[in-house]
Write a protein that holds these residues in place. Structure first.
Motif, short mmCIF file in Angstrom:
data_model
loop_
_atom_site.label_atom_id
_atom_site.label_comp_id
_atom_site.label_asym_id
_atom_site.label_seq_id
_atom_site.Cartn_x
_atom_site.Cartn_y
_atom_site.Cartn_z
N PHE A 1 -3.56 1.89 3.20
CA PHE A 1 -4.85 2.57 3.44
C PHE A 1 -5.31 2.26 4.87
O PHE A 1 -5.93 3.08 5.52
N TYR B 1 -9.88 8.58 -0.19
CA TYR B 1 -8.91 7.72 -0.88
C TYR B 1 -9.12 7.73 -2.40
O TYR B 1 -8.17 7.54 -3.16
N GLY C 1 -2.66 -2.19 -2.17
CA GLY C 1 -3.24 -1.59 -0.97
C GLY C 1 -3.15 -2.52 0.23
O GLY C 1 -3.23 -3.75 0.08
N LEU D 1 -7.50 -2.00 -7.37
CA LEU D 1 -6.17 -2.21 -6.80
C LEU D 1 -5.54 -3.43 -7.46
O LEU D 1 -6.20 -4.45 -7.68
N ALA E 1 -3.81 -6.54 -2.90
CA ALA E 1 -4.25 -5.99 -1.61
C ALA E 1 -4.07 -7.03 -0.52
O ALA E 1 -4.18 -8.24 -0.75
#
Ligand code: B12
Ligand code: SF4
Length: 462
Positions: free
Chosen positions: A257, A279, A295, A321, A324
């Motif tokens: 991202f 997103y 992510g 998520l 991450a």
């Protein structure tokens, strides 16, 4: 002849996220049978002073300092050292000052010549294949991993390169525009021979193009495996492909991202990330198919201010998520980012990866919207918040992806435990042991390296 493969670690702590170093299985498969091979993975065990005829190190930018320290120990005993991988490829002049030979780019085409030259006692300084050889016929020999007790996560590579060109990315610096894929039948045969385990496709972007992605996913269905990958977010615009991906066993996908800010994305040449809307929509489509998302975010682009960290963690929690990463934007050699920040006079270190004052996770340049200290601390805070127990529990309560099946939940818990431990372990660590480095010559003087088969221009000028 005895060859010792060494995978250095970046800090002096042990690591719990080490996986099979695939490059060595590939090199092992191209090594004549009379050569005795040993693997030492410093993330799992200290490097002893073994008797050997050649040391072969795989080197990334974060492990470069440690690799140079290890090389010095062996070279002091008269053992020749060859280095390959991202860092020697992107900073060949630097790496060559710490090794007897370096390999630029792909190892496969030149490894047999390295062995033959080492046997004859006449290693050349640089090995580099001309052009981009096809990837047909690769058969990684994983016997080299026996006894290492790696987790049952099997690294497999189906493609090399990425069709995008993000400013900060080492992949683009390494492969440039080149995009290569292995025949699907080769990949299937390799997976069939693994004897089980979760497959991690290490491809930089498994969505290299639709026909190839579709062919691979279709071929995976009969294997009934579960797999993880890295993929560009635009795969989510294609519901049929996403469905096929899930049907063929995809459980987790790493998605870059990078930033929630469109202006930052434009600056990093990743504006396409938002091309299909925000997103949230993409995340929903992955999760509708039960695919857990890992992510990745980076901080420090010009439009980031101190509130960027909390906004990203809020998003990561909202999107549930599975994992991450919250990383300081870090210029690695050979990238367009490194070139730009250097030209703008904003670097805090000439070579952060060798500098004894650098610590893992710290800012290496002056951002525009905050101080370097705020950048370092903001990332550390984001990591701590995301890996807190409340966050883990909240994200685990997700029936659509993270807790969709016991398998997903198991992977979720394991991933979070390891990730939480690793970010705490790496925080503020120096790279290598801190021992002084003794290059052959000085790092600043630009000298021609004798014996370079093909000299690379542009990014690889260090
Ligand atoms: C899987 C992976 C991981 C795994 C660990 C892998 C493992 N084996 O344990 C995890 C997720 C834990 C991880 C962590 C990190 N990773 Co990582 N990782 C990868 C990934 C996706 C695949 C690696 C791989 O197996 N490649 C396949 C092999 C076959 O390719 P290769 O290593 O390039 O080898 C070929 C050539 O380079 C050459 N070669 C390589 N070594 C040698 C040695 C010799 C002697 C010879 C002759 C040839 C040779 O021959 C091989 C065949 O052609 C790569 C991206 C990529 N596509 O490679 C990133 C990558 C290597 N990681 C990267 C980074 C930054 C990290 C982290 C530092 C991230 C962080 N912020 O903490 C950490 C810590 C890494 C560390 N050093 O400890 C960067 C490195 C950039 C750089 N300039 O060095 C990469 C390139 C990702 C990126 N997009 O930038 N990583
Ligand atoms: S999409 Fe990912 S792998 Fe491709 S250039 Fe951008 S950061 Fe690198």
């Amino acid at each position: 002849m005895r060859i010792t493969f060494i995978r250095p670690h970046m800090t002096d702590a042990r690591a719990s996220d080490s996986l099979e170093p695939l490059a060595f299985a590939i090199l092992a498969s191209l090594t004549p049978p009379d050569v005795e091979l040993t693997l030492i993975d410093e993330r799992r065990q200290p490097v002893p002073d073994v008797d050997t005829d050649l040391v072969a190190l795989t080197v990334e930018t974060y492990t470069a300092r440690r690799a140079y320290e290890i090389a010095a120990r062996f070279r002091a005993r008269g053992v020749p050292v060859v280095m390959g991988g991202y860092h020697p490829t992107l900073a060949p002049r630097e790496a060559a000052r710490f090794a007897d030979a370096i390999v630029i780019g792909d190892g496969e085409p030149v490894w047999p010549a390295v062995i033959a030259d080492a046997r004859a006692g006449r290693l050349r300084r640089i090995y580099q294949a001309a052009g981009e050889p096809p990837l047909d016929g690769l058969r990684p020999d994983r016997r080299i991993f026996r006894g290492q007790r790696y987790p049952p996560m099997r690294l497999v590579q189906a493609t090399r390169g990425c069709r995008y060109a993000c400013e900060f990315c080492s992949i683009h610096a390494f492969y440039k525009q080149s995009l290569r894929s292995r025949p699907v039948a080769d990949v299937v045969a390799e997976i069939e021979g693994l004897g089980g385990g979760h497959v991690f496709f290490v491809d930089d972007n498994i969505f290299i193009d639709r026909p190839r992605a579709e062919a691979l996913f279709r071929a995976l269905i009969p294997l009934r495996i579960r797999w993880s990958c890295q993929v560009s977010i635009d795969v989510a615009r294609d519901p049929a492909l996403l469905a096929l991906m899930a049907r063929s066993g995809c459980v987790t996908a790493l998605v870059g991202f990078e930033s929630l800010d469109a202006a930052n994305l434009r600056q990093m040449r990743k504006a396409w990330n938002l091309k299909d809307g925000d997103y949230a929509g993409a995340v929903r489509r992955f999760r509708d198919h039960g695919i857990m998302i890992h992510g990745q975010f980076i901080f420090g682009y010009d439009h980031d201010t101190v509130d960027a960290f909390d906004r990203a963690v809020d998003f990561a929690l909202e999107a549930k998520l599975a994992l991450a990463g919250f990383n300081t934007l870090t210029p690695t050699p050979g990238t367009a980012l490194d070139e730009r920040l250097r030209a703008e006079g904003r670097l805090l270190f000439d070579r952060w990866w060798l500098d004894p004052a650098y610590r893992w996770g710290a800012a290496t340049f002056r951002p525009r919207g905050m101080t370097p200290e705020e950048l370092t601390e903001g990332c550390a805070r984001a990591r701590a918040r995301f890996h807190g127990y409340r966050s883990i529990a909240w994200r685990a309560l997700d029936r659509r992806a993270n807790a969709r099946r016991p398998y997903n939940l198991g992977l979720f818990v394991l991933g979070n435990v390891i990730s939480r431990r690793e970010v705490a372990r790496k925080k503020d660590r120096r790279l290598g042991s801190g021992a002084p480095l003794e290059p052959d010559g000085t790092l600043d003087e630009v000298v021609e390296l004798p014996g370079a088969a093909v000299a690379r221009s542009g990014g690889g000028s260090r």
